[in-house]
Design an enzyme around this catalytic site. Structure first.
Site, short mmCIF file in Angstrom:
data_model
loop_
_atom_site.label_atom_id
_atom_site.label_comp_id
_atom_site.label_asym_id
_atom_site.label_seq_id
_atom_site.Cartn_x
_atom_site.Cartn_y
_atom_site.Cartn_z
N ARG A 107 0.88 -1.19 0.00
CA ARG A 107 0.00 0.00 0.00
C ARG A 107 0.90 1.22 0.00
O ARG A 107 1.58 1.51 0.99
CB ARG A 107 -0.91 0.00 1.22
CG ARG A 107 -1.60 1.34 1.41
CD ARG A 107 -2.73 1.31 2.39
NE ARG A 107 -3.89 0.63 1.86
CZ ARG A 107 -5.12 0.71 2.36
NH1 ARG A 107 -5.35 1.44 3.44
NH2 ARG A 107 -6.12 0.05 1.80
N HIS A 134 -7.11 0.56 -6.57
CA HIS A 134 -7.37 -0.28 -5.39
C HIS A 134 -8.03 -1.58 -5.89
O HIS A 134 -9.22 -1.82 -5.64
CB HIS A 134 -8.27 0.49 -4.42
CG HIS A 134 -8.27 -0.06 -3.02
ND1 HIS A 134 -7.54 -1.16 -2.63
CD2 HIS A 134 -8.95 0.36 -1.90
CE1 HIS A 134 -7.76 -1.39 -1.34
NE2 HIS A 134 -8.60 -0.50 -0.88
N GLN A 137 -9.93 -4.11 -3.51
CA GLN A 137 -11.22 -3.57 -3.09
C GLN A 137 -12.29 -3.87 -4.15
O GLN A 137 -13.37 -4.36 -3.83
CB GLN A 137 -11.10 -2.05 -2.88
CG GLN A 137 -12.39 -1.40 -2.46
CD GLN A 137 -12.83 -1.85 -1.08
OE1 GLN A 137 -12.06 -1.75 -0.13
NE2 GLN A 137 -14.05 -2.34 -0.94
N ASP A 228 -17.37 6.78 -1.78
CA ASP A 228 -16.10 6.73 -1.04
C ASP A 228 -15.86 8.14 -0.49
O ASP A 228 -16.51 9.10 -0.92
CB ASP A 228 -14.97 6.29 -2.00
CG ASP A 228 -13.61 6.15 -1.32
OD1 ASP A 228 -13.56 6.09 -0.08
OD2 ASP A 228 -12.59 6.10 -2.04
N CYS A 268 -16.44 1.43 0.28
CA CYS A 268 -15.23 0.65 0.58
C CYS A 268 -14.83 0.76 2.04
O CYS A 268 -14.13 -0.11 2.55
CB CYS A 268 -14.08 1.10 -0.32
SG CYS A 268 -13.73 2.86 -0.18
N ARG A 296 -13.59 -8.68 1.46
CA ARG A 296 -12.17 -8.41 1.23
C ARG A 296 -11.37 -9.67 1.58
O ARG A 296 -10.45 -10.07 0.87
CB ARG A 296 -11.68 -7.24 2.10
CG ARG A 296 -12.24 -5.88 1.72
CD ARG A 296 -11.67 -5.36 0.42
NE ARG A 296 -10.23 -5.30 0.37
CZ ARG A 296 -9.48 -4.30 0.84
NH1 ARG A 296 -10.05 -3.24 1.38
NH2 ARG A 296 -8.16 -4.33 0.73
#
Ligand code: CP
Ligand code: NVA
Length: 311
Positions: A107, A134, A137, A228, A268, A296
């Site tokens: 990340r 991402h 996700q 988001d 998310c 996830r």
């Protein structure tokens, strides 16, 4: 079933994989979710290195718990322990890691750093969020949509808010899986041309429509409404200015009422309740945000099984 070999490969972008391979990941995620015990030794004695330059709840815990549940082990390492490319060159880090571990999840702020690690190391590199994408996700998101609606091709997802990393990966996944994605943003916050043209190119194969709109009425008919945060990690200084610009893009009960009658709500997480979504929507029966967070785990276990050679 895909003809593509997945063991040993990187997952930097969903566009790295063809439609059949993404379908295979989702199919395996459903198997892992239904019968976790069948995979409890699949990655025995394998180690995943996890590198974080940004905070995380879901990504850290789901990758680490996922490795444990597959019989392996995960190492948590942050930029405070040694920033890749600063304490030591990216190439040297890559050539060290491949001697010790079986895969790495990263990340980072810079997307190029993850691409470089993927290019320079022999082990699979998994993108756990960059400023650009991402992908893990979006895999969990499409798994959730699949569970809720029974199929993906032809479904409509309306993403409302900032044209960010999450939006880019949703467009990529939609393009590959045949889900129509409309990204609804204030003027000036749409995904950029590179993100749009990559998704459009991928969508040619499935017929998915990938569109941008700047008014909230574009949620009409959506099977899923997704949002988001308005300011992503690293954009904290812009948060106040963005609040004013994004006000009209809050997902509230009125917005949900404009979508399909059985539309689900996705986020998310983390959520800034009262900003991009009201608690009324986030806590409503149509909200699948915690199923999505759970997914996830299952989606990433499938990714690790396929890339680290556990199946
Ligand atoms: N959705 C997500 O990636 O959450 P974290 O930032 O907590 O990992
Ligand atoms: N767009 C958000 C996603 C967090 C999971 C961010 O990058 O901060």
């Amino acid at each position: 079933m895909s003809g593509e070999r997945m063991a040993g490969r990187d997952l930097v972008s969903l566009l790295d994989f063809d439609s059949a391979s993404l379908g295979r990941i989702l199919e395996l995620a459903l198997e892992v979710k239904a019968r976790p015990g069948d995979f409890s030794k699949a990655l025995e004695r394998k180690t995943l290195f996890m590198y974080f330059e940004k905070p995380s709840l879901r990504t850290r815990v789901t990758f680490e718990a996922g490795m444990t549940q597959l019989g392996g082990h995960a190492i948590y390492y942050t930029a405070a322990d040694g920033k890749i490319g600063k304490r030591e060159s990216v190439a040297d880090v890559a050539r060290n890691l491949e001697r010790w571990v079986d895969g790495a999840m990263c990340r980072t702020f810079s997307h190029e750093l993850v691409e470089e690690l993927a290019r320079l190391s022999k082990i699979p590199i998994i993108n756990g969020l960059t400023d650009w994408l991402h992908p893990c996700q979006a895999l969990a998101d499409y798994l959730t949509l699949l569970e809720a609606k029974g199929s993906l091709a032809g479904k409509k997802l309306a993403y409302v808010g900032d044209g960010n990393n999450v939006a880019n990966s949703l467009m990529n996944g939609g393009a590959r899986l045949g889900v129509h994605v409309t990204v609804i943003t204030p003027e000036g916050f749409a995904p950029n041309d590179a993100a749009l043209s990559a998704a459009h190119e991928a969508a040619a194969e499935t017929g998915a429509k990938i569109e941008v709109a700047h008014t909230i009425d574009a949620v009409a008919g959506a099977d899923a409404v997704y949002t988001d945060v308005w300011a992503s990690m690293g954009q904290e200084d812009e948060a106040a200015a963005r609040k004013k610009k994004f006000e009209a893009f809050q997902v509230n009960a009125d917005v949900m009422a404009r979508a399909a009658d059985d539309a689900i709500f996705l986020h998310c997480l983390p959520a800034h309740r009262g900003e991009e979504v009201t608690s009324e929507v986030a806590d409503s029966p149509r909200s699948l945000i915690f199923q999505q967070a759970e997914n996830r785990l299952h989606a990433q276990k499938a990714v690790m099984l396929l890339l680290l050679g556990g199946v």
